[in-house]
Design a protein around this motif. Structure first.
Motif, PDB file in Angstrom:
ATOM      1  N   PRO A 171      32.631  28.753  46.052  1.00 43.34           N
ATOM      2  CA  PRO A 171      33.398  28.895  44.811  1.00 43.34           C
ATOM      3  C   PRO A 171      33.452  30.358  44.378  1.00 43.34           C
ATOM      4  O   PRO A 171      32.478  31.099  44.509  1.00 43.34           O
ATOM      5  N   LEU A 172      34.604  30.768  43.904  1.00 44.46           N
ATOM      6  CA  LEU A 172      34.761  32.137  43.412  1.00 44.46           C
ATOM      7  C   LEU A 172      34.457  32.182  41.922  1.00 44.46           C
ATOM      8  O   LEU A 172      34.800  31.264  41.170  1.00 44.46           O
ATOM      9  N   GLU A 173      33.837  33.232  41.541  1.00 46.57           N
ATOM     10  CA  GLU A 173      33.641  33.472  40.117  1.00 46.57           C
ATOM     11  C   GLU A 173      35.000  33.762  39.488  1.00 46.57           C
ATOM     12  O   GLU A 173      35.901  34.282  40.164  1.00 46.57           O
ATOM     13  N   PRO A 174      35.205  33.468  38.225  1.00 48.05           N
ATOM     14  CA  PRO A 174      36.504  33.738  37.591  1.00 48.05           C
ATOM     15  C   PRO A 174      36.920  35.209  37.679  1.00 48.05           C
ATOM     16  O   PRO A 174      38.097  35.510  37.910  1.00 48.05           O
ATOM     17  N   ALA A 175      35.986  36.123  37.554  1.00 54.13           N
ATOM     18  CA  ALA A 175      36.330  37.548  37.632  1.00 54.13           C
ATOM     19  C   ALA A 175      36.773  37.920  39.053  1.00 54.13           C
ATOM     20  O   ALA A 175      37.701  38.721  39.224  1.00 54.13           O
ATOM     21  N   ASP A 176      36.136  37.321  40.057  1.00 56.06           N
ATOM     22  CA  ASP A 176      36.547  37.589  41.442  1.00 56.06           C
ATOM     23  C   ASP A 176      37.938  37.031  41.721  1.00 56.06           C
ATOM     24  O   ASP A 176      38.758  37.662  42.393  1.00 56.06           O
ATOM     25  N   ARG A 177      38.211  35.816  41.202  1.00 54.20           N
ATOM     26  CA  ARG A 177      39.533  35.227  41.376  1.00 54.20           C
ATOM     27  C   ARG A 177      40.596  36.082  40.693  1.00 54.20           C
ATOM     28  O   ARG A 177      41.666  36.339  41.252  1.00 54.20           O
ATOM     29  N   ARG A 178      40.293  36.568  39.483  1.00 53.77           N
ATOM     30  CA  ARG A 178      41.251  37.428  38.766  1.00 53.77           C
ATOM     31  C   ARG A 178      41.483  38.732  39.514  1.00 53.77           C
ATOM     32  O   ARG A 178      42.606  39.237  39.554  1.00 53.77           O
ATOM     33  N   ARG A 179      40.410  39.299  40.101  1.00 53.27           N
ATOM     34  CA  ARG A 179      40.557  40.543  40.857  1.00 53.27           C
ATOM     35  C   ARG A 179      41.463  40.337  42.072  1.00 53.27           C
ATOM     36  O   ARG A 179      42.353  41.139  42.338  1.00 53.27           O
ATOM     37  N   LEU A 180      41.261  39.230  42.787  1.00 54.40           N
ATOM     38  CA  LEU A 180      42.124  38.935  43.926  1.00 54.40           C
ATOM     39  C   LEU A 180      43.568  38.730  43.485  1.00 54.40           C
ATOM     40  O   LEU A 180      44.511  39.216  44.124  1.00 54.40           O
ATOM     41  N   ASP A 181      43.749  38.004  42.384  1.00 55.03           N
ATOM     42  CA  ASP A 181      45.110  37.778  41.867  1.00 55.03           C
ATOM     43  C   ASP A 181      45.758  39.086  41.432  1.00 55.03           C
ATOM     44  O   ASP A 181      46.952  39.308  41.654  1.00 55.03           O
ATOM     45  N   LEU A 182      44.973  39.957  40.820  1.00 50.78           N
ATOM     46  CA  LEU A 182      45.520  41.235  40.353  1.00 50.78           C
ATOM     47  C   LEU A 182      45.896  42.130  41.541  1.00 50.78           C
ATOM     48  O   LEU A 182      46.971  42.743  41.548  1.00 50.78           O
ATOM     49  N   HIS A 183      45.055  42.180  42.553  1.00 52.74           N
ATOM     50  CA  HIS A 183      45.390  42.961  43.750  1.00 52.74           C
ATOM     51  C   HIS A 183      46.635  42.394  44.436  1.00 52.74           C
ATOM     52  O   HIS A 183      47.490  43.152  44.910  1.00 52.74           O
ATOM     53  N   ALA A 184      46.745  41.062  44.477  1.00 56.02           N
ATOM     54  CA  ALA A 184      47.929  40.442  45.096  1.00 56.02           C
ATOM     55  C   ALA A 184      49.184  40.768  44.299  1.00 56.02           C
ATOM     56  O   ALA A 184      50.240  41.070  44.873  1.00 56.02           O
ATOM     57  N   ALA A 185      49.103  40.738  42.982  1.00 57.19           N
ATOM     58  CA  ALA A 185      50.270  41.059  42.150  1.00 57.19           C
ATOM     59  C   ALA A 185      50.664  42.522  42.310  1.00 57.19           C
ATOM     60  O   ALA A 185      51.861  42.843  42.398  1.00 57.19           O
ATOM     61  N   LEU A 186      49.686  43.414  42.347  1.00 60.64           N
ATOM     62  CA  LEU A 186      49.997  44.834  42.530  1.00 60.64           C
ATOM     63  C   LEU A 186      50.617  45.095  43.906  1.00 60.64           C
ATOM     64  O   LEU A 186      51.574  45.859  44.031  1.00 60.64           O
ATOM     65  N   THR A 187      50.091  44.450  44.933  1.00 62.28           N
ATOM     66  CA  THR A 187      50.635  44.622  46.287  1.00 62.28           C
ATOM     67  C   THR A 187      52.053  44.076  46.367  1.00 62.28           C
ATOM     68  O   THR A 187      52.937  44.701  46.960  1.00 62.28           O
ATOM     69  N   THR A 188      52.296  42.916  45.763  1.00 62.60           N
ATOM     70  CA  THR A 188      53.630  42.319  45.764  1.00 62.60           C
ATOM     71  C   THR A 188      54.626  43.215  45.036  1.00 62.60           C
ATOM     72  O   THR A 188      55.780  43.345  45.462  1.00 62.60           O
ATOM     73  N   ALA A 189      54.181  43.852  43.970  1.00 60.63           N
ATOM     74  CA  ALA A 189      55.058  44.742  43.202  1.00 60.63           C
ATOM     75  C   ALA A 189      55.232  46.098  43.875  1.00 60.63           C
ATOM     76  O   ALA A 189      56.034  46.913  43.422  1.00 60.63           O
ATOM     77  N   GLY A 190      54.472  46.374  44.940  1.00 62.93           N
ATOM     78  CA  GLY A 190      54.584  47.652  45.639  1.00 62.93           C
ATOM     79  C   GLY A 190      53.809  48.763  44.966  1.00 62.93           C
ATOM     80  O   GLY A 190      54.115  49.938  45.148  1.00 62.93           O
ATOM     81  N   ILE A 191      52.815  48.398  44.201  1.00 61.19           N
ATOM     82  CA  ILE A 191      51.993  49.382  43.500  1.00 61.19           C
ATOM     83  C   ILE A 191      50.654  49.481  44.225  1.00 61.19           C
ATOM     84  O   ILE A 191      49.894  48.519  44.270  1.00 61.19           O
ATOM     85  N   ALA A 192      50.390  50.622  44.803  1.00 64.45           N
ATOM     86  CA  ALA A 192      49.122  50.815  45.505  1.00 64.45           C
ATOM     87  C   ALA A 192      48.105  51.414  44.539  1.00 64.45           C
ATOM     88  O   ALA A 192      48.308  52.507  44.024  1.00 64.45           O
ATOM     89  N   PRO A 193      47.017  50.690  44.260  1.00 62.37           N
ATOM     90  CA  PRO A 193      46.004  51.257  43.367  1.00 62.37           C
ATOM     91  C   PRO A 193      45.310  52.441  44.023  1.00 62.37           C
ATOM     92  O   PRO A 193      44.995  52.413  45.214  1.00 62.37           O
ATOM     93  N   LEU A 194      45.095  53.469  43.255  1.00 60.25           N
ATOM     94  CA  LEU A 194      44.382  54.641  43.734  1.00 60.25           C
ATOM     95  C   LEU A 194      42.881  54.382  43.673  1.00 60.25           C
ATOM     96  O   LEU A 194      42.431  53.480  42.960  1.00 60.25           O
ATOM     97  N   PRO A 195      42.091  55.130  44.412  1.00 62.10           N
ATOM     98  CA  PRO A 195      40.640  54.882  44.391  1.00 62.10           C
ATOM     99  C   PRO A 195      40.038  54.947  42.991  1.00 62.10           C
ATOM    100  O   PRO A 195      39.117  54.211  42.684  1.00 62.10           O
ATOM    101  N   GLY A 196      40.540  55.770  42.114  1.00 68.06           N
ATOM    102  CA  GLY A 196      40.015  55.852  40.760  1.00 68.06           C
ATOM    103  C   GLY A 196      40.408  54.671  39.894  1.00 68.06           C
ATOM    104  O   GLY A 196      39.839  54.464  38.816  1.00 68.06           O
TER     105      GLY A 196
END
Length: 111
Positions: A59-84
Motif C-alpha cells: 500500500p502507498l502512503e497518501p503522500a507517496d500517491r500524491r507525489r506520483l500523481d503530481l509527477h505524472a501530471a507534470l510529465t503529461t503537461a511537458g513540465i520537467a521539474p528541476l532538481p531544486g
C-alpha cells in the motif's frame, strides 16, 4: 600557337549509357551481381500482460500517491521539474486530497 582548339573531350560514363539518350545501351551496373544472403528479419517478441493477482500488495502512503500523481501530471503537461523543485513537490504532496486535486487540475488545465 596555331589558334584556338577544342580540348579533347571524353564522354562521361553516366551519359554514355543513358538509355534515353542512347537506346539499346547497357550500363556497366546492369550486370548480374552475386547473390548475398540477406540478414534475417528482426522478430519482435511481445511481453505478456502483467497478472494483477501476482502483484505484491504494497500500500502507498497518501503522500507517496500524491507525489506520483503530481509527477505524472507534470510529465503529461511537458513540465520537467528541476532538481531544486523536488522540495516544493514534497511540500505540495503533504497537502490534503482536495488541494492536490485542484493543483492537478491547474497543471492539466481540465475542468
Amino acid at each position: 600557337m596555331t589558334g584556338w582548339q577544342l580540348p579533347p573531350m571524353t564522354p562521361d560514363t553516366a551519359s554514355a549509357v543513358d538509355p534515353y539518350r542512347f537506346p539499346g545501351a547497357t550500363a556497366v551496373d546492369d550486370r548480374p551481381r552475386p547473390t548475398v544472403p540477406s540478414a534475417p528479419e528482426p522478430v519482435d517478441y511481445l511481453l505478456a500482460a502483467p497478472d494483477p493477482d501476482r502483484r505484491v500488495p504494497v500500500p502507498l502512503e497518501p503522500a507517496d500517491r500524491r507525489r506520483l500523481d503530481l509527477h505524472a501530471a507534470l510529465t503529461t503537461a511537458g513540465i520537467a521539474p528541476l532538481p531544486g523543485d523536488l522540495a516544493a513537490i514534497e511540500a505540495l504532496c503533504t497537502l490534503d486530497d482536495t488541494t492536490h486535486a485542484a493543483l492537478q487540475r491547474w497543471i492539466t488545465r481540465t475542468a
